[in-house]
Motif scaffolding. Structure first.
Motif, PDB file in Angstrom:
ATOM      1  N   GLU A 193       0.840  -1.195   0.000  1.00  0.00           N
ATOM      2  CA  GLU A 193       0.000   0.000   0.000  1.00  0.00           C
ATOM      3  C   GLU A 193       0.874   1.245   0.000  1.00  0.00           C
ATOM      4  O   GLU A 193       1.999   1.239   0.500  1.00  0.00           O
ATOM      5  CB  GLU A 193      -0.924   0.004   1.219  1.00  0.00           C
ATOM      6  N   LYS A 194       0.351   2.324  -0.551  1.00  0.00           N
ATOM      7  CA  LYS A 194       1.109   3.563  -0.652  1.00  0.00           C
ATOM      8  C   LYS A 194       1.635   3.994   0.720  1.00  0.00           C
ATOM      9  O   LYS A 194       0.903   4.043   1.698  1.00  0.00           O
ATOM     10  CB  LYS A 194       0.235   4.663  -1.239  1.00  0.00           C
ATOM     11  N   GLY A 195       2.950   4.279   0.743  1.00  0.00           N
ATOM     12  CA  GLY A 195       3.596   4.727   1.970  1.00  0.00           C
ATOM     13  C   GLY A 195       4.132   3.619   2.840  1.00  0.00           C
ATOM     14  O   GLY A 195       4.938   3.866   3.746  1.00  0.00           O
ATOM     15  N   GLU A 196       3.678   2.392   2.624  1.00  0.00           N
ATOM     16  CA  GLU A 196       4.158   1.271   3.415  1.00  0.00           C
ATOM     17  C   GLU A 196       5.469   0.728   2.842  1.00  0.00           C
ATOM     18  O   GLU A 196       5.811   0.957   1.683  1.00  0.00           O
ATOM     19  CB  GLU A 196       3.115   0.151   3.435  1.00  0.00           C
ATOM     20  N   MET A 197       6.202  -0.017   3.678  1.00  0.00           N
ATOM     21  CA  MET A 197       7.421  -0.661   3.202  1.00  0.00           C
ATOM     22  C   MET A 197       7.075  -1.693   2.128  1.00  0.00           C
ATOM     23  O   MET A 197       6.031  -2.355   2.193  1.00  0.00           O
ATOM     24  CB  MET A 197       8.167  -1.358   4.344  1.00  0.00           C
ATOM     25  N   ALA A 198       7.972  -1.829   1.161  1.00  0.00           N
ATOM     26  CA  ALA A 198       7.781  -2.845   0.129  1.00  0.00           C
ATOM     27  C   ALA A 198       8.054  -4.228   0.706  1.00  0.00           C
ATOM     28  O   ALA A 198       8.751  -4.384   1.720  1.00  0.00           O
ATOM     29  CB  ALA A 198       8.729  -2.578  -1.039  1.00  0.00           C
ATOM     30  N   ASN A 199       7.498  -5.244   0.078  1.00  0.00           N
ATOM     31  CA  ASN A 199       7.792  -6.624   0.447  1.00  0.00           C
ATOM     32  C   ASN A 199       9.113  -7.037  -0.194  1.00  0.00           C
ATOM     33  O   ASN A 199       9.329  -6.821  -1.392  1.00  0.00           O
ATOM     34  CB  ASN A 199       6.663  -7.536  -0.035  1.00  0.00           C
ATOM     35  N   ILE A 200       9.985  -7.635   0.614  1.00  0.00           N
ATOM     36  CA  ILE A 200      11.341  -7.935   0.170  1.00  0.00           C
ATOM     37  C   ILE A 200      11.587  -9.438   0.154  1.00  0.00           C
ATOM     38  O   ILE A 200      11.243 -10.148   1.109  1.00  0.00           O
ATOM     39  CB  ILE A 200      12.389  -7.263   1.085  1.00  0.00           C
ATOM     40  N   THR A 219       5.711   5.891  -3.467  1.00  0.00           N
ATOM     41  CA  THR A 219       5.975   7.195  -2.842  1.00  0.00           C
ATOM     42  C   THR A 219       7.192   7.834  -3.527  1.00  0.00           C
ATOM     43  O   THR A 219       8.335   7.632  -3.104  1.00  0.00           O
ATOM     44  CB  THR A 219       6.250   7.040  -1.330  1.00  0.00           C
ATOM     45  N   PRO A 220       6.990   8.609  -4.595  1.00  0.00           N
ATOM     46  CA  PRO A 220       8.111   9.188  -5.348  1.00  0.00           C
ATOM     47  C   PRO A 220       9.083   9.994  -4.490  1.00  0.00           C
ATOM     48  O   PRO A 220      10.283  10.038  -4.763  1.00  0.00           O
ATOM     49  CB  PRO A 220       7.409  10.068  -6.381  1.00  0.00           C
ATOM     50  N   SER A 221       8.575  10.630  -3.428  1.00  0.00           N
ATOM     51  CA  SER A 221       9.453  11.442  -2.582  1.00  0.00           C
ATOM     52  C   SER A 221      10.469  10.605  -1.810  1.00  0.00           C
ATOM     53  O   SER A 221      11.418  11.147  -1.242  1.00  0.00           O
ATOM     54  CB  SER A 221       8.610  12.249  -1.593  1.00  0.00           C
ATOM     55  N   ALA A 222      10.278   9.272  -1.789  1.00  0.00           N
ATOM     56  CA  ALA A 222      11.229   8.395  -1.097  1.00  0.00           C
ATOM     57  C   ALA A 222      12.538   8.280  -1.844  1.00  0.00           C
ATOM     58  O   ALA A 222      13.517   7.761  -1.308  1.00  0.00           O
ATOM     59  CB  ALA A 222      10.608   7.015  -0.890  1.00  0.00           C
ATOM     60  N   GLY A 223      12.557   8.765  -3.082  1.00  0.00           N
ATOM     61  CA  GLY A 223      13.799   8.751  -3.843  1.00  0.00           C
ATOM     62  C   GLY A 223      13.973   7.495  -4.684  1.00  0.00           C
ATOM     63  O   GLY A 223      13.114   6.619  -4.736  1.00  0.00           O
ATOM     64  N   ARG A 224      15.119   7.422  -5.297  1.00  0.00           N
ATOM     65  CA  ARG A 224      15.400   6.339  -6.234  1.00  0.00           C
ATOM     66  C   ARG A 224      15.641   5.017  -5.495  1.00  0.00           C
ATOM     67  O   ARG A 224      16.304   4.980  -4.462  1.00  0.00           O
ATOM     68  CB  ARG A 224      16.630   6.697  -7.065  1.00  0.00           C
ATOM     69  N   GLY A 242      14.417   3.635  -0.992  1.00  0.00           N
ATOM     70  CA  GLY A 242      13.785   4.301  -2.115  1.00  0.00           C
ATOM     71  C   GLY A 242      12.364   3.884  -2.409  1.00  0.00           C
ATOM     72  O   GLY A 242      11.756   3.053  -1.721  1.00  0.00           O
ATOM     73  N   ASN A 243      11.852   4.492  -3.458  1.00  0.00           N
ATOM     74  CA  ASN A 243      10.469   4.285  -3.877  1.00  0.00           C
ATOM     75  C   ASN A 243      10.338   2.975  -4.655  1.00  0.00           C
ATOM     76  O   ASN A 243      11.150   2.668  -5.516  1.00  0.00           O
ATOM     77  CB  ASN A 243      10.026   5.451  -4.758  1.00  0.00           C
ATOM     78  N   VAL A 244       9.307   2.203  -4.333  1.00  0.00           N
ATOM     79  CA  VAL A 244       9.001   0.979  -5.076  1.00  0.00           C
ATOM     80  C   VAL A 244       7.615   1.151  -5.700  1.00  0.00           C
ATOM     81  O   VAL A 244       6.593   0.915  -5.071  1.00  0.00           O
ATOM     82  CB  VAL A 244       9.054  -0.265  -4.161  1.00  0.00           C
ATOM     83  N   GLU A 245       7.599   1.617  -6.917  1.00  0.00           N
ATOM     84  CA  GLU A 245       6.352   1.865  -7.642  1.00  0.00           C
ATOM     85  C   GLU A 245       5.804   0.581  -8.247  1.00  0.00           C
ATOM     86  O   GLU A 245       4.603   0.371  -8.330  1.00  0.00           O
ATOM     87  CB  GLU A 245       6.592   2.896  -8.747  1.00  0.00           C
TER      88      GLU A 245
END
Length: 473
Positions: A193-200, A219-224, A242-245
């Motif tokens: 979900e937006k803003g949450e940590m990505a699954n790794i 979250t684009p503001s999280a950076g690359r 970073g961001n995981v789109e």
């Protein structure tokens, strides 16, 4: 008699016409390539070129072809061709597990050795294969020690002249006869979900390293997105930021490949229910009457060569160099120099002066390598003359516009499309291309193009592709 004289006269008239046509064709190629160099060679840079017609056995074009240049990954051609020319070239790369001692009831009263054979393709599935085979032996307790045998190679884990700040990069591994997944961890991040940590997900799974997840989903503001670790301190905490789109994949190497291998090997034995020692050590297996081979995993030389050429894999090239040194010397303990000495002997056997070049590693990462286009073409000519060598090399080389490092070059509609089989080479300010092409007249051609001092890789590649197009026409 008159008919004979007429035929002879026509033949004599025809010979100079044919020769004139061949000469003008050669001049035309020389003129076209000279024009390319004059107008399309990137400003401020230099180039050496050698083009040789394998069908006629004649040089088609040279330009500064004897000048020394840094080869980047075209250095892999020297290593691979020399290795493939050996009578024992087809011996597979091996990773073995042995025990010394006896099995009584449920206990192995003795030691286990994992013997590294510098297999650069040994991956997660290969490790599971070894562990599964060992777990089928009739014991669940190891009462002795577990050793890693890395005696095949010296303890220098980087090549001569490798850049220290490339340390965390996936293309610069920590070299060892025991390598798991090329010493790399592959990280796959899937957005939540937006803003949450990505699954790794990390492969190979191991508690030898830790993971710090600092990602944010959508979250684009999280950076690359990026994957790294504290490589200056040899830390093995994999940091993911970073961001995981959408699904993202990153890689990072792990400090000390041999420890990564052995730690994970023991961890997976325990997962199979085998009671193991708390730790491991490194020691050389001295085979005796109580030595028993428990497991063996093999990788074919062709599989290793395919990765060297198509993916420009540095680890595979260094592994092949080390194995070349072992085969050439008959020694058990090998350094890079043993493999490089074998390449120098091959150069001398082809009539070259090995002392005129600087060979520092087997893959081209080193800043100390210096060879020439003429040398590359000399090795390519030799490979072509040996069917056994040529078939293995040719099938592994990237094809223009099709696959490997040439997949996105020499696209459909250009003369070079599908007609160039060649090895690329690229590091900062260096861009090279060497291999084979098929000309429009059906002739097979060996070539080497070594661009130096060019900061735009795109311009250097465009120049090389144009050269190939002109040779093929």
């Amino acid at each position: 008699m008159k008919k004979y004289l007429l035929s002879l006269t026509l033949s004599l008239l025809f010979i100079p016409i044919v020769l004139w046509g061949q000469n003008t064709s050669a001049k035309s190629l020389s003129s076209r390539l000279d024009t390319l160099i004059k107008y399309q060679l990137p400003a401020g840079s230099n180039v050496g070129i050698s083009v040789y017609d394998l069908t006629t056995g004649k040089s088609l074009y040279t330009y500064q072809s004897d000048k020394l240049s840094r080869p980047a990954s075209t250095m892999k051609l020297l290593t691979t061709i020399t290795a493939l020319a050996r009578p024992d070239a087809d011996e597979p790369f091996k990773t073995e597990v042995w025990y010394q001692g006896v099995i009584e009831r449920d206990t192995l009263k003795g030691d286990i050795y994992v013997v590294g054979g510098y297999d650069p393709e040994f991956d997660d599935e290969a490790l599971d294969s070894l562990v599964n085979t060992v777990s089928r032996f009739p014991f669940s307790v190891i009462a002795g020690n577990v050793y890693g045998d890395v005696s095949m190679k010296d303890s220098i884990y980087w090549g001569s002249g490798w850049a220290w700040d490339d340390t965390p990069a996936s293309y610069q591994p920590y070299l060892s006869p025991l390598m798991l997944n090329k010493g790399l961890v592959t990280v796959t991040a899937s957005p939540g979900e937006k803003g949450e940590m990505a699954n790794i997900e990390c492969v190979p799974a191991s508690s030898y390293y830790t993971v710090t997840n600092e990602t944010q989903s959508r979250t684009p503001s999280a950076g690359r997105f990026g994957v790294s670790r504290d490589w200056l301190q040899n830390g093995n905490d994999v940091i993911i930021k970073g961001n995981v789109e959408s699904k993202r994949i990153g890689t990072v190497n792990i400090y000390s490949s041999q420890d990564f291998f052995m730690y994970t090997f023991l961890e997976r034995l325990r997962a199979k229910g085998i009671q193991c020692p708390a730790g491991y050590a490194f020691n050389e297996l001295q085979k005796d009457s109580l030595s028993v081979q428990m497991a063996l995993f093999e990788t074919s030389t062709q599989d290793v060569v395919n990765q060297i050429m198509k993916k420009s894999d540095n680890l595979n090239a260094q592994a092949l160099l080390c194995r070349l040194g072992a085969q050439a010397t008959g020694k058990k303990r090998i350094s890079d120099e043993d493999g490089l000495s074998a390449i120098r002997k091959q150069i001398k056997a082809l009539g070259g002066d090995a002392d005129s070049y600087k060979l520092a590693d087997g893959c081209g990462l080193s800043n100390y390598n210096y060879i020439s286009p003429d040398l590359l073409v000399s090795l390519l000519k030799f490979a072509y003359s040996r069917t056994d060598v040529f078939q293995k090399l040719y099938k592994a080389l990237p094809i223009g516009g099709v696959h490997g490092t040439l997949k996105y070059r020499m696209q459909r509609g250009t003369p070079s499309h599908k007609n160039v089989h060649a090895k690329t080479g690229s590091v900062t300010a260096i861009n090279c291309l060497a291999g084979y092409l098929r000309a429009a007249n059906g002739h097979e051609v060996a070539f080497a193009i070594m661009n130096q001092n060019v900061l735009s890789g795109a311009k250097a590649r465009a120049f090389q592709d144009a050269v190939c197009d002109e040779v093929i026409k």
